[in-house]
Design an enzyme around this catalytic site. Structure first.
Site, PDB file in Angstrom:
ATOM      1  N   HIS A 196      -9.109  36.297  52.699  1.00 13.02           N
ATOM      2  CA  HIS A 196      -9.645  37.635  53.011  1.00 13.02           C
ATOM      3  C   HIS A 196      -9.533  38.034  54.489  1.00 13.02           C
ATOM      4  O   HIS A 196      -9.606  37.200  55.383  1.00 13.02           O
ATOM      5  CB  HIS A 196     -11.120  37.704  52.602  1.00 13.02           C
ATOM      6  CG  HIS A 196     -11.970  36.737  53.377  1.00 13.02           C
ATOM      7  ND1 HIS A 196     -12.528  37.038  54.585  1.00 13.02           N
ATOM      8  CD2 HIS A 196     -12.297  35.441  53.128  1.00 13.02           C
ATOM      9  CE1 HIS A 196     -13.189  35.996  55.049  1.00 13.02           C
ATOM     10  NE2 HIS A 196     -13.049  35.004  54.185  1.00 13.02           N
ATOM     11  N   ASP A 197      -9.379  39.307  54.733  1.00 18.84           N
ATOM     12  CA  ASP A 197      -9.468  39.914  56.071  1.00 18.84           C
ATOM     13  C   ASP A 197      -8.414  39.417  57.058  1.00 18.84           C
ATOM     14  O   ASP A 197      -8.643  39.468  58.268  1.00 18.84           O
ATOM     15  CB  ASP A 197     -10.879  39.717  56.672  1.00 18.84           C
ATOM     16  CG  ASP A 197     -11.938  40.381  55.812  1.00 18.84           C
ATOM     17  OD1 ASP A 197     -11.843  41.598  55.612  1.00 18.84           O
ATOM     18  OD2 ASP A 197     -12.844  39.676  55.311  1.00 18.84           O
TER      19      ASP A 197
END
Ligand code: UDP
Length: 217
Positions: free
Chosen positions: A140-141
């Site tokens: 994620h991210d």
């Protein structure tokens, strides 16, 4: 008029991605001729059951649209070829295996090659012509630049930024960053196979080992 599809590069990378490309066409219900392009070819031939030609020959084919996956591990060559395709009005083609997992809000530029068992987590941005080889993941991210290359089995954890042209070797593990302080792999950096990267890597350097340290030239 028919469309033409091609995998550019008929060495290891291209021959590994051709089955992925072929399966994607079948899955999408597209019936089109699927070529290899390789500039080392002086005449048309056949490689692994596909017609294989050099770029000039492919360019000269009379068709409606042409789509090309650049399947060459060297990111500088990928960029050079992408520019050539763009100036010839040929579209970059993205290919992903049927068992790739893509979670929410993944913003990926054209030309990606996602090999079998790749997973992309949520809220990720990825630049042009990304290569993620077998079993790699991006958590994620993360923010991945243009022409980034992952060898097989790269573990790219959350909140990591990888800048343009970085190369991550097989089985490398990159420690997660934080939203305020992402771990950054600098432009053109090389992470050696099996490296355990615990802190940011400056642009252009090579790191190896556990914990990963700069390789002195
Ligand atoms: N190649 C090409 N045009 C170029 C540069 C490279 O067709 O401008 C081809 C080259 O002939 C070779 C492949 O791309 O067949 C690159 O193979 P390499 O051995 O670098 O390994 P790979 O990228 O498949 O791991």
């Amino acid at each position: 008029m028919t469309d033409f599809y091609a995998v550019y590069g008929a060495a290891g990378c291209g021959r590994s991605l051709m089955p992925v490309a072929r399966e994607q066409l079948a899955r999408s219900g597209i019936q089109a001729e699927l070529y290899f392009i390789d500039d080392s070819l002086t005449q048309a031939t056949e490689i692994n059951g596909h017609p294989a030609v050099n770029y000039q020959t492919f360019k000269a084919l009379q068709g409606a649209n042409k789509f090309v996956l650049i399947a060459i591990a060297n990111s500088q060559i990928r960029e050079k070829i992408a520019q050539r395709l763009q100036s010839d009005n040929i579209q970059l083609w993205s290919v992903q295996a049927n068992n790739t997992i893509i979670m929410d809000e993944v913003d990926m530029a054209p030309g990606a090659a996602l090999s079998p068992f790749v997973t992309l987590g949520s809220n990720i941005k990825i630049g042009q012509c990304f290569h993620a080889n077998l079993y790699s993941y991006v958590e994620h991210d993360c923010v991945i630049g243009d022409y980034v290359t992952f060898a097989p089995g790269v573990k790219c954890n959350g909140n990591i930024h990888i800048e343009d042209h970085a190369y991550i070797g097989a089985g490398a593990v990159i420690k997660q960053g934080t939203p305020d302080e992402p771990l950054v792999i600098g432009q053109g950096a090389i992470v050696g196979m099996g490296a355990v990267v615990t802190k940011s890597v400056p642009p252009g350097v090579t790191v190896v080992g556990n914990p990963a340290r700069t390789l002195k030239k």
